[in-house]
Design a protein around this motif. Structure first.
Motif, PDB file in Angstrom:
ATOM      1  N   TYR A  24       0.828  -1.209   0.000  1.00  0.00           N
ATOM      2  CA  TYR A  24       0.000   0.000   0.000  1.00  0.00           C
ATOM      3  C   TYR A  24       0.868   1.266   0.000  1.00  0.00           C
ATOM      4  O   TYR A  24       0.660   2.190  -0.801  1.00  0.00           O
ATOM      5  N   ALA A  84      -8.433   1.193  -0.656  1.00  0.00           N
ATOM      6  CA  ALA A  84      -9.649   1.122  -1.475  1.00  0.00           C
ATOM      7  C   ALA A  84     -10.881   0.690  -0.688  1.00  0.00           C
ATOM      8  O   ALA A  84     -11.965   0.576  -1.258  1.00  0.00           O
ATOM      9  N   ASP A  85     -10.744   0.488   0.628  1.00  0.00           N
ATOM     10  CA  ASP A  85     -11.934   0.297   1.448  1.00  0.00           C
ATOM     11  C   ASP A  85     -12.620   1.648   1.660  1.00  0.00           C
ATOM     12  O   ASP A  85     -13.720   1.721   2.197  1.00  0.00           O
ATOM     13  N   TYR A  86     -11.962   2.719   1.220  1.00  0.00           N
ATOM     14  CA  TYR A  86     -12.543   4.061   1.178  1.00  0.00           C
ATOM     15  C   TYR A  86     -12.860   4.389  -0.276  1.00  0.00           C
ATOM     16  O   TYR A  86     -12.434   3.701  -1.188  1.00  0.00           O
ATOM     17  N   ASP A  87     -13.592   5.485  -0.493  1.00  0.00           N
ATOM     18  CA  ASP A  87     -13.982   5.885  -1.842  1.00  0.00           C
ATOM     19  C   ASP A  87     -13.611   7.359  -2.049  1.00  0.00           C
ATOM     20  O   ASP A  87     -14.148   8.235  -1.375  1.00  0.00           O
ATOM     21  N   LYS A 142     -17.087   5.243   4.022  1.00  0.00           N
ATOM     22  CA  LYS A 142     -16.178   5.259   2.871  1.00  0.00           C
ATOM     23  C   LYS A 142     -15.572   6.638   2.610  1.00  0.00           C
ATOM     24  O   LYS A 142     -14.700   6.789   1.766  1.00  0.00           O
ATOM     25  N   LYS A 183      -6.729   9.868  -3.852  1.00  0.00           N
ATOM     26  CA  LYS A 183      -6.558   8.584  -4.536  1.00  0.00           C
ATOM     27  C   LYS A 183      -6.774   7.442  -3.559  1.00  0.00           C
ATOM     28  O   LYS A 183      -6.650   7.605  -2.348  1.00  0.00           O
ATOM     29  N   THR A 184      -7.071   6.271  -4.116  1.00  0.00           N
ATOM     30  CA  THR A 184      -7.129   5.065  -3.305  1.00  0.00           C
ATOM     31  C   THR A 184      -6.216   4.006  -3.912  1.00  0.00           C
ATOM     32  O   THR A 184      -5.907   4.040  -5.103  1.00  0.00           O
ATOM     33  N   VAL A 185      -5.800   3.070  -3.067  1.00  0.00           N
ATOM     34  CA  VAL A 185      -4.936   1.963  -3.475  1.00  0.00           C
ATOM     35  C   VAL A 185      -5.606   0.668  -3.044  1.00  0.00           C
ATOM     36  O   VAL A 185      -6.066   0.547  -1.899  1.00  0.00           O
ATOM     37  N   ALA A 186      -5.660  -0.299  -3.963  1.00  0.00           N
ATOM     38  CA  ALA A 186      -6.242  -1.601  -3.642  1.00  0.00           C
ATOM     39  C   ALA A 186      -5.469  -2.245  -2.492  1.00  0.00           C
ATOM     40  O   ALA A 186      -4.238  -2.145  -2.421  1.00  0.00           O
TER      41      ALA A 186
END
Length: 171
Positions: A48, A123-126, A136, A152-155
């Motif tokens: 992450y 990516a548990d956030y949006d 989120k 940004k989000t990261v898987a």
């Protein structure tokens, strides 16, 4: 300066970090910010953080103080590692440029103070969620966008979480 001193120098006060970020931005650097407890560093964290670092040229991590972690209700035994150890371990990652602490329940005041160019969460956030009451919603999103930044989000890496590690250790 020796390697250990270089690592320790990455852990700074908020005032020092404000000055560093000002200098970096003046030099054309793109500052990325993320936050968390990072209690027991694992593959999911490293993946992450490395991906978050790719969104810019400098990565700053704000970590919850021990008191802040305890207030999150993650369990009486948390944090496992004290804030000073967590900060030192994160600072030892070559792609991490700075580590600061925050004692509040959310990092919004730190984000307001530092004004990074990019805010990153898992990516548990949006990144598009606008309702601050939603689970989120990314705290500090409004501050970043108002200052012309990006969110940004990261898987997340499946199968890795500090909570699961703690559960396995108890068996």
């Amino acid at each position: 300066m020796g390697k250990f001193e270089q690592i320790k120098s990455k852990v700074t006060s908020l005032d020092e970090m404000v000055q560093c970020i000002r200098e970096w931005k003046n030099a054309g650097e793109k500052v990325v910010f993320t936050n968390g407890c990072f209690d027991i560093l694992h593959e999911g964290h490293v993946t992450y953080l490395a991906k978050a670092a790719d969104f810019g040229s400098k990565l700053i991590i704000a970590i919850n103080t021990d008191a802040s972690v305890r207030r999150q209700g993650k369990g009486e035994e948390r944090p496992i590692n004290p804030e000073s150890s967590r900060a030192l371990i994160l600072a030892s990652l070559e792609f991490v440029d700075g580590v600061v602490f925050f004692d509040e329940d959310t990092p919004v005041s730190v984000i307001e103070l530092l004004k990074p160019s990019v805010l990153v969460k898992g990516a548990d956030y949006d990144a598009a969620e606008e309702d601050p009451k939603s689970k989120k919603y990314i705290v500090g999103r409004d501050v970043i966008l108002a200052n012309g930044g990006e969110v940004k989000t990261v898987a997340l890496v499946e199968g890795f979480s500090t909570t699961n590690i703690v559960k396995r250790l108890k068996v």
